[in-house]
Write an enzyme that holds these catalytic residues in place. Structure first.
Site, short mmCIF file in Angstrom:
data_model
loop_
_atom_site.label_atom_id
_atom_site.label_comp_id
_atom_site.label_asym_id
_atom_site.label_seq_id
_atom_site.Cartn_x
_atom_site.Cartn_y
_atom_site.Cartn_z
N HIS A 119 0.70 -1.17 0.13
CA HIS A 119 -0.19 -0.04 0.01
C HIS A 119 0.85 1.07 -0.13
O HIS A 119 1.21 1.69 1.13
CB HIS A 119 -0.96 0.15 1.11
CG HIS A 119 -1.87 0.98 1.02
ND1 HIS A 119 -3.18 0.83 1.79
CD2 HIS A 119 -2.10 2.35 0.49
CE1 HIS A 119 -4.00 1.76 1.72
NE2 HIS A 119 -3.48 2.77 0.69
N LEU A 146 2.69 6.54 -4.78
CA LEU A 146 3.91 6.98 -5.46
C LEU A 146 3.50 8.49 -6.21
O LEU A 146 4.30 9.07 -6.52
CB LEU A 146 4.40 6.00 -6.28
CG LEU A 146 5.23 4.93 -5.54
CD1 LEU A 146 5.76 3.82 -6.69
CD2 LEU A 146 6.01 5.06 -4.60
N ASN A 173 -4.40 5.86 -7.67
CA ASN A 173 -5.43 7.03 -7.51
C ASN A 173 -4.68 8.19 -7.84
O ASN A 173 -4.48 9.15 -7.26
CB ASN A 173 -5.99 7.09 -6.04
CG ASN A 173 -4.90 7.28 -5.06
OD1 ASN A 173 -3.90 6.97 -5.05
ND2 ASN A 173 -5.22 8.23 -4.31
N HIS A 217 -10.78 0.62 0.54
CA HIS A 217 -10.83 1.34 1.57
C HIS A 217 -12.08 1.53 2.04
O HIS A 217 -13.06 2.14 1.37
CB HIS A 217 -10.48 2.79 0.79
CG HIS A 217 -10.56 4.17 1.52
ND1 HIS A 217 -9.57 4.76 2.03
CD2 HIS A 217 -11.50 4.51 2.13
CE1 HIS A 217 -9.66 5.70 2.67
NE2 HIS A 217 -11.15 5.77 3.03
N ASN A 241 -6.52 9.10 6.86
CA ASN A 241 -7.81 8.57 6.65
C ASN A 241 -7.61 6.96 6.20
O ASN A 241 -6.98 6.65 5.18
CB ASN A 241 -8.47 9.07 5.46
CG ASN A 241 -10.00 8.62 4.99
OD1 ASN A 241 -10.38 7.66 5.91
ND2 ASN A 241 -10.66 9.08 4.10
N ASP A 290 0.70 2.41 3.82
CA ASP A 290 -0.17 3.64 3.07
C ASP A 290 0.64 4.84 3.13
O ASP A 290 0.14 5.99 3.60
CB ASP A 290 -1.57 3.73 4.28
CG ASP A 290 -2.51 4.68 3.41
OD1 ASP A 290 -2.64 4.95 2.37
OD2 ASP A 290 -3.51 4.99 3.86
N HIS A 330 2.27 14.42 0.76
CA HIS A 330 1.67 15.65 0.47
C HIS A 330 2.69 16.76 0.73
O HIS A 330 3.55 16.66 1.59
CB HIS A 330 0.38 15.80 1.47
CG HIS A 330 -0.72 15.01 1.20
ND1 HIS A 330 -1.51 15.05 0.09
CD2 HIS A 330 -1.39 13.89 2.15
CE1 HIS A 330 -2.41 13.97 0.01
NE2 HIS A 330 -2.34 13.27 1.26
N PHE A 390 -5.62 14.29 4.08
CA PHE A 390 -5.50 13.01 4.80
C PHE A 390 -4.45 12.64 4.35
O PHE A 390 -4.09 12.46 3.14
CB PHE A 390 -6.60 12.14 4.57
CG PHE A 390 -7.84 12.59 5.29
CD1 PHE A 390 -8.00 12.52 6.51
CD2 PHE A 390 -8.92 13.08 4.49
CE1 PHE A 390 -9.32 12.71 7.15
CE2 PHE A 390 -10.25 13.17 5.09
CZ PHE A 390 -10.24 13.28 6.59
N GLY A 391 -3.44 12.07 5.15
CA GLY A 391 -2.40 11.09 4.61
C GLY A 391 -1.03 11.43 5.50
O GLY A 391 -0.90 12.59 5.86
ZN LIG Z 1 -7.32 4.58 2.00
ZN LIG Z 2 -4.06 4.71 0.79
#
Ligand SMILES: [Zn+2]
Ligand SMILES: [Zn+2]
Length: 433
Positions: free
Chosen positions: A63, A66, A97, A182, A281, A308, A312, A326-327
């Site tokens: 997960h 990149l 994504n 997710h 998230n 994950d 950012h 989020f992240g």
């Molecule tokens: Zn996710």
């Molecule tokens: Zn993710």
């Protein structure tokens, strides 16, 4: 012929049950042999003296965001795979994504060709479940499997339409690849910035209730049972979700799940000073959630650990907490965070952590014989100094982004070298290819 002899290290390979101080010979990209045989067959092989170091299979992250194509200001296949190598990872699975979303064979070919030219670790990409990750129309599943998709996910977005999830899981059964979800009920989560609980109430921030995750987990387990497909629950984070995973496994449903290092080691208290780097998230849960996740890792309800890694920019994270994305990044701190917070205090055995980062994710994604150091397996190896103490600094990251809540923390456990296909790609704090 390229050959590398690693001597005097403590070889820990959970999949084969090996834990001993011995030599290992890597030859032509594969594990060749061990011990006296390795020493005698080494010939003019390069030699690494791993005295005092742990020698383990390279980590596998299933997960990893990149960000390429589309958000090369946050991360690229070049920088992200270097960050992976610095964290001891030898294989990563980029999440589709991106912009554009990887939902066609052209997109998949782009990622694979960029990996071929720019990556320093193995790249095993996923494709989206639906076109544009809009949740409406399923991609050309068989085509994408043929061209190298190792799984399908709309991560970044939940799949709200149960009919779509049903069809996706039917394809999963047909092609024997997992659907990675997710899990988040979009309406229940809407507008929330953090876990709904007493910290969110104190801060006056709109929370996301745990049921937003567990509802979708329950639905996915039911649909996997109904279709015979393989559902993989990404970044499980709340205690209540674990009941559904456990019950599904007990019924023989093909359900697997992963947990992140941050959900295993942090709680929603991290948000108390409005630290946007702790905004993720699914959100960090309460301490009961964290305890339940540790327990589930120990008892096998949770199959593997995944980062994950979600880069950012500072500009995006330097916003009010309600607006920041989020992240958090995670590749370069994952092992040391788990070692410092779970292994050293005696909560989780080292061997289990290594298993959950190597052979366990390989099993979920059918990557065997990756994830083990058995003869004939790919020569993907990590060398770790378990005694090394270091401080997480912004400048220390090879990732293009710096959004880590662990900056400033003292950790123990340093990656000394990362070897991919028998070739040293990272050593002594530097990329060496
Ligand atoms: Zn996710
Ligand atoms: Zn993710």
């Amino acid at each position: 012929m390229n050959a590398l002899l690693i001597k005097n290290g403590r070889l820990l390979d959970p999949a084969s049950g090996r834990d001993e101080t011995t030599s290992i010979l890597l030859q032509d990209g594969r594990v060749a042999c061990f011990g006296a045989e390795a020493d005698s067959q080494a010939g003019d092989a390069d030699v690494i003296d791993a005295k005092g170091l742990l020698v383990a299979p390279g980590f596998i992250d299933i997960h990893t965001h990149l960000r390429e194509p589309g958000r090369e200001d946050k991360e690229t296949i070049y920088t992200g795979t270097r960050a992976a190598a610095a964290g001891g990872y030898t294989t990563v699975c980029p999440i589709p994504n991106t912009d554009p979303v990887i939902d066609t064979q052209t997109g998949l070919k782009f990622v694979l060709s960029r990996a071929e030219s720019d990556a320093v670790v193995n790249v095993m990409p996923f494709a989206a479940v639906t076109r544009g990750q809009k949740g409406e129309e399923i991609v050309e599943f068989g085509d994408l499997v043929y061209y190298g998709a190792r799984g399908f996910t709309d991560d970044g977005h939940p799949i709200m339409n149960s009919e779509i999830m049903r069809r996706a899981l039917e394809y999963s059964a047909m092609f024997d690849v997992p659907i990675l979800d997710h899990c988040e009920d979009a309406a229940l989560a809407d507008g929330g910035s953090m876990h709904e609980g007493h910290v969110s109430t104190k801060l006056g921030l709109k929370g996301i209730p745990a049921v937003a995750e567990s509802l979708q987990v329950a639905r996915d387990v039911e649909l996997a049972a109904f279709t015979g497909g393989h559902i993989h629950i990404m970044h499980v984070s709340k205690e209540v979700s674990l009941h559904h995973v456990r019950a599904g496994k007990a019924r023989g449903v093909k359900v697997t799940c992963e947990v992140t290092p941050h959900h295993l080691t942090l709680t929603d208290d991290e948000l108390a000073d409005f630290n946007t780097c702790a905004k993720v998230n699914p959100c960090l849960g309460a301490s009961d959630d964290r305890e339940a996740l540790i327990e589930a890792l120990l008892n096998g309800t949770i199959d593997c650990i995944a980062t994950d890694h979600a880069p950012h920019t500072d500009i995006e994270k330097d916003q009010p907490i309600t607006d920041a994305p989020f992240g958090m990044i995670g590749l370069e701190t994952a092992f040391a965070v788990l070692y410092t917070e779970l292994v050293l205090p005696g909560r989780v055995p080292l061997e289990l952590i290594i298993e959950k980062m190597t052979s366990a994710p390989a099993k979920v994604l059918h990557f065997e014989p990756r994830g083990t150091l058995a003869p004939g397996a790919p020569a993907d190896v990590v060398l770790i100094d378990l005694d090394r103490k270091w401080e997480v600094t912004r400048d220390g990251f090879l990732s293009k982004s710096k959004n880590s809540p662990y900056v400033g923390r003292q950790l123990q456990g340093g990656i000394e070298a990362t070897i991919v296909g028998g070739r040293v790609v990272y050593r002594d704090g530097r990329i060496v290819v």
